[in-house]
Design a protein around this motif. Structure first.
Motif, mmCIF file in Angstrom:
data_model
loop_
_atom_site.group_PDB
_atom_site.id
_atom_site.type_symbol
_atom_site.label_atom_id
_atom_site.label_comp_id
_atom_site.label_asym_id
_atom_site.label_seq_id
_atom_site.Cartn_x
_atom_site.Cartn_y
_atom_site.Cartn_z
ATOM 1 N N SER A 135 26.815 60.281 7.315
ATOM 2 C CA SER A 135 28.122 59.746 6.905
ATOM 3 C C SER A 135 28.071 59.573 5.397
ATOM 4 O O SER A 135 26.983 59.507 4.814
ATOM 5 C CB SER A 135 28.314 58.374 7.554
ATOM 6 N N ILE A 136 29.254 59.411 4.789
ATOM 7 C CA ILE A 136 29.217 58.997 3.388
ATOM 8 C C ILE A 136 28.613 57.590 3.290
ATOM 9 O O ILE A 136 28.161 57.176 2.228
ATOM 10 C CB ILE A 136 30.599 59.074 2.699
ATOM 11 N N ALA A 137 28.558 56.891 4.422
ATOM 12 C CA ALA A 137 27.891 55.584 4.462
ATOM 13 C C ALA A 137 26.371 55.720 4.293
ATOM 14 O O ALA A 137 25.675 54.716 4.122
ATOM 15 C CB ALA A 137 28.207 54.861 5.772
ATOM 16 N N TYR A 142 29.240 49.877 0.722
ATOM 17 C CA TYR A 142 30.598 49.326 0.565
ATOM 18 C C TYR A 142 30.696 47.944 1.200
ATOM 19 O O TYR A 142 29.958 47.624 2.131
ATOM 20 C CB TYR A 142 31.677 50.286 1.081
ATOM 21 N N TYR A 148 26.305 49.048 8.941
ATOM 22 C CA TYR A 148 26.472 50.490 9.172
ATOM 23 C C TYR A 148 25.859 51.317 8.040
ATOM 24 O O TYR A 148 25.135 52.276 8.293
ATOM 25 C CB TYR A 148 27.964 50.791 9.333
ATOM 26 N N PRO A 178 30.041 63.136 6.790
ATOM 27 C CA PRO A 178 31.503 63.080 6.723
ATOM 28 C C PRO A 178 32.025 61.739 6.194
ATOM 29 O O PRO A 178 31.392 60.701 6.359
ATOM 30 C CB PRO A 178 31.966 63.254 8.180
ATOM 31 N N GLY A 179 33.209 61.817 5.597
ATOM 32 C CA GLY A 179 33.964 60.605 5.257
ATOM 33 C C GLY A 179 34.887 60.283 6.417
ATOM 34 O O GLY A 179 34.448 60.214 7.564
ATOM 35 N N PHE A 185 35.786 56.677 16.414
ATOM 36 C CA PHE A 185 34.885 55.914 15.544
ATOM 37 C C PHE A 185 35.434 54.515 15.221
ATOM 38 O O PHE A 185 34.760 53.503 15.410
ATOM 39 C CB PHE A 185 34.632 56.703 14.252
ATOM 40 N N ARG A 189 34.368 50.747 16.250
ATOM 41 C CA ARG A 189 34.012 49.789 15.188
ATOM 42 C C ARG A 189 34.781 48.477 15.379
ATOM 43 O O ARG A 189 34.231 47.398 15.200
ATOM 44 C CB ARG A 189 34.314 50.391 13.813
ATOM 45 N N GLN A 238 40.491 61.253 -0.118
ATOM 46 C CA GLN A 238 39.439 60.229 -0.148
ATOM 47 C C GLN A 238 38.376 60.570 -1.187
ATOM 48 O O GLN A 238 37.735 61.611 -1.108
ATOM 49 C CB GLN A 238 38.776 60.109 1.238
ATOM 50 N N ALA A 241 34.116 55.813 0.108
ATOM 51 C CA ALA A 241 34.422 54.995 1.287
ATOM 52 C C ALA A 241 35.523 53.977 1.000
ATOM 53 O O ALA A 241 36.368 53.692 1.843
ATOM 54 C CB ALA A 241 33.151 54.289 1.758
HETATM 55 C C1 8X3 Z 1 32.399 56.955 8.700
HETATM 56 C C2 8X3 Z 1 32.791 56.905 7.271
HETATM 57 O O1 8X3 Z 1 33.602 55.465 5.354
HETATM 58 O O2 8X3 Z 1 33.818 54.505 7.580
HETATM 59 O O3 8X3 Z 1 31.074 57.295 8.878
HETATM 60 O O4 8X3 Z 1 31.662 54.682 6.553
HETATM 61 S S1 8X3 Z 1 32.960 55.311 6.696
#
Ligand code: 8X3
Length: 248
Positions: A135-137, A142, A148, A178-179, A185, A189, A238, A241
């Motif tokens: 992930s971009i995470a 953030y 996460y 991915p963003g 997802f 969450r 985008q 994040a």
């Molecule tokens: C999902 C992207 O920006 O919610 O992996 O972390 S973000």
């Protein structure tokens, strides 16, 4: 299980929906026999029927489930570590330890278990490939996201470390980060809160699961000597994040 040997086998975790399901479909079109793993095995079975694949129940947070899954997959050319996810979005000061534990289990130890279980088969295939959906995470921090982002960074470290450790072995490693992708997802969450989940994508055209799946299939179908190391994929609107342009 008898596997059709004329097609190379791809394992996709978290294959019951979203990026995993789209990747299973894309890989089948590209000529793979896909083994779909997820807790919701009925959903996997429906997709497996559609793409002439195989569904096997898999909970990557449970070592016994991973062992049983691996025992059912004698051959493997490609492993797509897609299972994982986020639970909650709160400051570190208010962190929910159960949510953190689940994120660590699903993203980090889940990937670790799948790699350990399937690495012998990947090496034995003579042309193995591990794709990990981070992930971009896994690339930035953030606010409210440490559970996460911490888990995704750690998952990425498992994957990126293998790139060096497996040098000399016939195994490629691709990280896809991915963003914003509109899947279940955000619903997961936010613990099923549909309104909160929809707000994440408000005013933006997010990526689809298919957009990410196409990228995974691209990496998986390069010639054996070509290793696509890392792909970061975000919607045009985008930048990071925490930074996106939303149409009102
Ligand atoms: C999902 C992207 O920006 O919610 O992996 O972390 S973000």
């Amino acid at each position: 299980m008898s596997l059709p040997s004329e097609r190379p086998t791809a394992v996709v975790t978290g294959a019951s929906s979203g990026i995993g399901a789209a990747t299973a479909r894309g890989l089948a079109t590209a000529g793979f026999h896909v083994v779909l793993g997820a807790r919701r095995v009925d959903r996997c079975a429906a997709i497996a029927r559609e793409i002439d694949g195989t569904a096997v129940r898999l909970d990557v947070t449970d070592p016994d489930s991973v062992s049983a899954f691996v025992a059912a997959v004698p051959e493997c050319r490609l492993l797509v570590n897609n299972a994982g996810g986020a639970k909650g979005l709160e400051p570190v000061a208010a962190a929910d330890e159960d949510a953190w534990r689940w994120m660590w289990e699903a993203n980090v130890l889940g990937t670790l278990r799948m790699v350990k279980g399937l690495l012998p088969a990947l090496v034995a295939s003579g042309d193995g490939h591990i794709v990990t959906v981070t992930s971009i995470a896994a690339l930035e921090a953030y606010d409210n996201g440490a559970g996460y982002t911490g888990a995704k960074h750690a998952q990425a470290m498992v994957h990126r470390t293998l790139r060096g450790e497996l040098l000399g072995q016939p195994v490629r490693l691709t990280e896809v980060a991915p963003g914003m992708v509109e899947t279940e997802f955000s619903l997961v969450r936010f613990d099923g809160d549909a309104e909160k989940a929809e707000n994440v994508y408000k005013g933006i055209t997010p990526l689809t699961a298919e957009d990410v799946a196409e990228t995974i299939v691209f990496a998986a179908t390069r010639p054996s000597h070509v290793n696509i190391d890392q792909i970061v994929i975000k919607p045009r609107a985008q930048a990071s994040a925490m930074r996106a342009h939303r149409e009102s």
